[in-house]
Design a protein around this motif. Structure first.
Motif, PDB file in Angstrom:
ATOM      1  N   SER A  26       0.780  -1.049  -0.165  1.00  0.00           N
ATOM      2  CA  SER A  26      -0.001  -0.023  -0.091  1.00  0.00           C
ATOM      3  C   SER A  26       0.774   1.209  -0.073  1.00  0.00           C
ATOM      4  O   SER A  26       0.499   2.425  -0.450  1.00  0.00           O
ATOM      5  N   PHE A  27       1.922   1.237   0.706  1.00  0.00           N
ATOM      6  CA  PHE A  27       3.009   2.441   0.720  1.00  0.00           C
ATOM      7  C   PHE A  27       3.552   2.559  -0.906  1.00  0.00           C
ATOM      8  O   PHE A  27       3.549   3.574  -1.240  1.00  0.00           O
ATOM      9  N   ILE A  28       3.809   1.496  -1.284  1.00  0.00           N
ATOM     10  CA  ILE A  28       4.428   1.478  -2.716  1.00  0.00           C
ATOM     11  C   ILE A  28       3.044   1.961  -3.876  1.00  0.00           C
ATOM     12  O   ILE A  28       3.441   3.116  -4.580  1.00  0.00           O
ATOM     13  N   ILE A  29       2.090   1.522  -3.774  1.00  0.00           N
ATOM     14  CA  ILE A  29       0.957   1.892  -4.699  1.00  0.00           C
ATOM     15  C   ILE A  29       0.320   3.192  -4.284  1.00  0.00           C
ATOM     16  O   ILE A  29      -0.188   3.905  -5.514  1.00  0.00           O
ATOM     17  N   THR A  30       0.425   3.846  -3.334  1.00  0.00           N
ATOM     18  CA  THR A  30       0.068   5.165  -3.071  1.00  0.00           C
ATOM     19  C   THR A  30       1.320   6.137  -3.293  1.00  0.00           C
ATOM     20  O   THR A  30       0.909   7.462  -3.259  1.00  0.00           O
ATOM     21  N   SER A  31       2.115   5.682  -3.607  1.00  0.00           N
ATOM     22  CA  SER A  31       3.359   6.798  -3.894  1.00  0.00           C
ATOM     23  C   SER A  31       3.206   7.589  -5.207  1.00  0.00           C
ATOM     24  O   SER A  31       2.769   6.981  -6.285  1.00  0.00           O
ATOM     25  N   MET A  60      -6.068   2.744   4.333  1.00  0.00           N
ATOM     26  CA  MET A  60      -5.981   2.068   5.751  1.00  0.00           C
ATOM     27  C   MET A  60      -7.270   1.456   6.429  1.00  0.00           C
ATOM     28  O   MET A  60      -7.017   0.226   6.824  1.00  0.00           O
ATOM     29  N   PRO A  61      -8.459   2.060   6.301  1.00  0.00           N
ATOM     30  CA  PRO A  61      -9.488   1.083   6.962  1.00  0.00           C
ATOM     31  C   PRO A  61      -9.798  -0.031   6.113  1.00  0.00           C
ATOM     32  O   PRO A  61     -10.392  -1.061   6.829  1.00  0.00           O
ATOM     33  N   LEU A  62      -9.529  -0.277   4.694  1.00  0.00           N
ATOM     34  CA  LEU A  62      -9.738  -1.517   4.298  1.00  0.00           C
ATOM     35  C   LEU A  62      -8.818  -2.584   4.764  1.00  0.00           C
ATOM     36  O   LEU A  62      -9.209  -3.582   4.945  1.00  0.00           O
ATOM     37  N   LEU A  63      -7.397  -2.112   5.002  1.00  0.00           N
ATOM     38  CA  LEU A  63      -6.360  -3.008   5.465  1.00  0.00           C
ATOM     39  C   LEU A  63      -6.662  -3.385   6.747  1.00  0.00           C
ATOM     40  O   LEU A  63      -6.435  -4.588   7.205  1.00  0.00           O
ATOM     41  N   HIS A  69     -12.066 -10.394   9.357  1.00  0.00           N
ATOM     42  CA  HIS A  69     -13.032 -11.074   8.610  1.00  0.00           C
ATOM     43  C   HIS A  69     -12.112 -12.425   8.157  1.00  0.00           C
ATOM     44  O   HIS A  69     -11.962 -12.584   6.827  1.00  0.00           O
ATOM     45  N   LYS A  70     -11.483 -12.912   9.005  1.00  0.00           N
ATOM     46  CA  LYS A  70     -10.602 -14.187   8.740  1.00  0.00           C
ATOM     47  C   LYS A  70     -11.446 -15.438   8.116  1.00  0.00           C
ATOM     48  O   LYS A  70     -12.320 -15.552   8.643  1.00  0.00           O
ATOM     49  N   GLY A  71     -10.902 -15.946   7.038  1.00  0.00           N
ATOM     50  CA  GLY A  71     -11.708 -17.071   6.494  1.00  0.00           C
ATOM     51  C   GLY A  71     -12.568 -16.578   5.291  1.00  0.00           C
ATOM     52  O   GLY A  71     -13.181 -17.871   4.689  1.00  0.00           O
ATOM     53  N   LEU A  72     -12.759 -15.356   5.154  1.00  0.00           N
ATOM     54  CA  LEU A  72     -13.443 -15.148   4.076  1.00  0.00           C
ATOM     55  C   LEU A  72     -12.935 -15.305   2.867  1.00  0.00           C
ATOM     56  O   LEU A  72     -11.829 -14.982   2.346  1.00  0.00           O
TER      57      LEU A  72
END
Length: 89
Positions: A26-31, A60-63, A69-72
């Motif tokens: 996410s750091f890379i893709i948002t640069s 950040m809220p997505l991550l 929601h483990k197992g989804l």
């Protein structure tokens, strides 16, 4: 942990992706620099599509929500040639 499972005919393999790697991605893709590289590559291809600038604060809220929601199962695909792909939290 994100789990990617791929089955190609008789071969199976699984790729575990820790949340720390997702945060790094996410750091890379948002640069802004990477966004510029992506848009330049798209322009060279001749397409008029523009890759939008993504803000880190929006991701950040997505991550953080992924760990709740483990197992989804996010993706479960089976192709006609026997290839199967499953992405699970």
């Amino acid at each position: 942990m994100l789990k990617v499972r791929v089955k190609l005919n008789e071969k199976k393999f699984s790729i575990p992706v820790p949340y720390s790697v997702l945060n790094l991605f996410s750091f890379i893709i948002t640069s802004k620099r990477v966004n510029g590289f992506i848009n330049k590559a798209i322009e060279k291809d001749g397409s008029k599509f523009i890759f939008p600038q993504i803000e880190r604060k929006d991701l950040m809220p997505l991550l953080k929500g992924l760990s709740n929601h483990k197992g989804l199962v996010l993706v479960d695909t089976k192709l006609k040639d026997g290839t199967e792909v499953e992405v699970k939290l």
